[in-house]
Design a protein around this motif. Structure first.
Motif, short mmCIF file in Angstrom:
data_model
loop_
_atom_site.label_atom_id
_atom_site.label_comp_id
_atom_site.label_asym_id
_atom_site.label_seq_id
_atom_site.Cartn_x
_atom_site.Cartn_y
_atom_site.Cartn_z
N ILE A 67 74.71 -49.67 38.60
CA ILE A 67 74.99 -48.32 38.08
C ILE A 67 75.90 -47.52 39.02
O ILE A 67 76.87 -46.89 38.57
CB ILE A 67 73.67 -47.55 37.81
CG1 ILE A 67 72.87 -48.26 36.71
CG2 ILE A 67 73.95 -46.09 37.43
CD1 ILE A 67 71.57 -47.57 36.32
N ASN A 68 75.61 -47.54 40.31
CA ASN A 68 76.31 -46.62 41.21
C ASN A 68 77.80 -46.88 41.34
O ASN A 68 78.61 -45.97 41.08
CB ASN A 68 75.61 -46.57 42.57
CG ASN A 68 74.22 -45.95 42.47
OD1 ASN A 68 73.56 -46.08 41.44
ND2 ASN A 68 73.77 -45.28 43.50
N HIS A 102 84.47 -45.25 37.61
CA HIS A 102 84.93 -44.70 36.32
C HIS A 102 84.63 -43.21 36.18
O HIS A 102 84.98 -42.62 35.15
CB HIS A 102 84.32 -45.51 35.17
CG HIS A 102 84.76 -46.93 35.17
ND1 HIS A 102 85.97 -47.33 34.64
CD2 HIS A 102 84.21 -48.05 35.71
CE1 HIS A 102 86.12 -48.64 34.83
NE2 HIS A 102 85.05 -49.10 35.47
N GLN A 103 83.97 -42.63 37.17
CA GLN A 103 83.60 -41.20 37.12
C GLN A 103 82.97 -40.86 35.76
O GLN A 103 83.37 -39.92 35.07
CB GLN A 103 84.80 -40.31 37.42
CG GLN A 103 85.13 -40.26 38.91
CD GLN A 103 83.99 -39.66 39.76
OE1 GLN A 103 83.66 -38.50 39.62
NE2 GLN A 103 83.34 -40.47 40.61
N GLU A 112 77.07 -44.07 29.91
CA GLU A 112 78.28 -44.73 29.41
C GLU A 112 78.29 -46.23 29.69
O GLU A 112 79.01 -46.99 29.04
CB GLU A 112 79.53 -44.04 29.97
CG GLU A 112 79.75 -42.69 29.30
CD GLU A 112 81.00 -41.99 29.76
OE1 GLU A 112 82.06 -42.61 29.84
OE2 GLU A 112 80.89 -40.78 30.06
N LEU A 113 77.45 -46.64 30.64
CA LEU A 113 77.39 -48.07 30.97
C LEU A 113 76.73 -48.88 29.85
O LEU A 113 76.74 -50.11 29.88
CB LEU A 113 76.63 -48.30 32.29
CG LEU A 113 77.23 -47.62 33.53
CD1 LEU A 113 76.48 -48.04 34.77
CD2 LEU A 113 78.71 -47.98 33.68
N THR A 120 87.60 -51.96 45.02
CA THR A 120 88.15 -50.95 44.11
C THR A 120 87.70 -49.56 44.54
O THR A 120 88.49 -48.62 44.59
CB THR A 120 87.66 -51.21 42.66
OG1 THR A 120 87.88 -52.57 42.35
CG2 THR A 120 88.35 -50.31 41.66
N LEU A 121 86.43 -49.45 44.86
CA LEU A 121 85.88 -48.15 45.24
C LEU A 121 86.56 -47.63 46.51
O LEU A 121 86.96 -46.47 46.58
CB LEU A 121 84.37 -48.28 45.46
CG LEU A 121 83.60 -46.98 45.55
CD1 LEU A 121 83.52 -46.34 44.17
CD2 LEU A 121 82.19 -47.24 46.05
#
Ligand code: PAF
Length: 308
Positions: free
Chosen positions: A195-196, A202-203, A208-209, A300-301
């Motif tokens: 989740i995190n 995707h902010q 939404e997941l 990516t993060l």
């Protein structure tokens, strides 16, 4: 004055809380409301005002006077650490030598305990919670009722653990004990690993997941998590299917929330990724398992975060 809720003055405890983020404040308000003494240790040059508002789950607005201090208090009964995972060491280390009461670590992620110079005498309890809370200036809102699981890490006898379970359960139910605390911690870790970072990249809100677009990536992440976690805990009760159900149930239950990491990225704060996906990647490395999808998330993060 002792709260009328506490009939027997001997049950009044003094709890030092390290970390006055949303979860630390939630415990502080809940314990003070029951008549316990709480000292919130702070590093801030200017301490927050003592007068703090607490909005309970049923919408009651209470004012509590909380004690914030720069100094570690005398004669405490419990040290509750609710800092970010990467702050545990700096928050606790200066005080470790004078602590002879149980230390309870309650933070997202895993591995902070390994960075601490705890000695064999310390009584250490590990804990995990699913309560939701939001801090806004001097108001703390309890946004989601959850549960807290506590368990012995070292030297905490069963009787003492049960005493704290009861006391904490009276303040902020429900609190349960677990004989193998690693298991609920690993489950929470798996939930946070999915989740995190996804909501942070995707902010988006947790809910939404649940969209079908995310499912192939979530399935790959879960397959990797399952591979490592099933080797870390011999009694791990999940397979990929049940693990996915648990993770999606949390995304559904917290659908309208932004995860802690989504908020950290939004406000350009350091994230806990090293103690979440990073922890499992390093455990995987020790087991010769390469967590490719989890590593991609970190890359990516980090890229997005740094280029902000
Ligand atoms: O870190 C968080 O935000 C929470 O642990 C969780 C479970 C992902 C819910 O938002």
């Amino acid at each position: 004055m002792i709260s009328p809720l506490i009939q027997d003055k001997h049950v009044v405890k003094h709890i030092a809380i390290l970390g006055h983020g949303a979860i630390g404040l939630l415990w502080a308000h809940s314990l003070v409301a029951l008549g316990h003494r709480v000292t919130l240790l702070s590093h801030r040059l200017i301490l927050p005002p003592s007068k703090q508002q607490f909005v309970t789950r049923d919408g009651k607005e209470l004012i509590n006077h909380l004690i914030f201090s720069h100094n570690f208090p005398e004669s405490v009964d419990l040290v509750l650490v609710t800092t970010k995972a990467y702050q545990v060491q700096s928050a606790l280390l200066p005080h470790l030598h004078k602590i002879s009461v149980p230390i309870m670590l309650l933070h997202n992620g895993m591995g902070a305990i390994d960075t601490l110079a705890i000695d064999s005498q310390h009584q250490v309890i590990l804990a995990t919670t699913t309560h939701g809370a939001l801090k806004n200036h001097n108001t703390l809102t309890h946004t989601g009722v959850g549960n807290t699981i506590i368990g012995n890490y070292q030297n905490t006898e069963e009787g003492l653990l049960e005493e704290w379970q009861q006391l904490l359960n009276n303040a902020l139910p429900s609190v349960e004990t677990h004989s193998n605390i690693r298991q609920p911690l690993l489950l929470k870790l798996a939930i946070n690993c999915v989740i995190n970072p996804l909501t942070a990249i995707h902010q988006c809100k947790n809910g939404e997941l649940l969209n079908s677009d995310f499912q192939p990536q979530i399935d790959k992440l879960i397959a990797e998590l399952q591979q490592v976690i099933s080797k870390l805990d011999n009694d791990w009760p999940h397979d990929e299917i049940s693990l996915k159900k648990m993770i999606m149930a949390v995304a559904r239950a917290t659908a309208d929330n932004y995860s802690s990491m989504a908020q950290d990225v939004k406000y350009q704060r350091r994230t806990e990724i090293d103690f979440i996906n990073g922890y499992l990647i390093s455990k995987g490395r020790q087991l010769d398992i390469n967590l490719i999808e989890n590593s991609k998330l970190i890359a990516t993060l980090t890229k997005n975060h740094l280029s902000q």
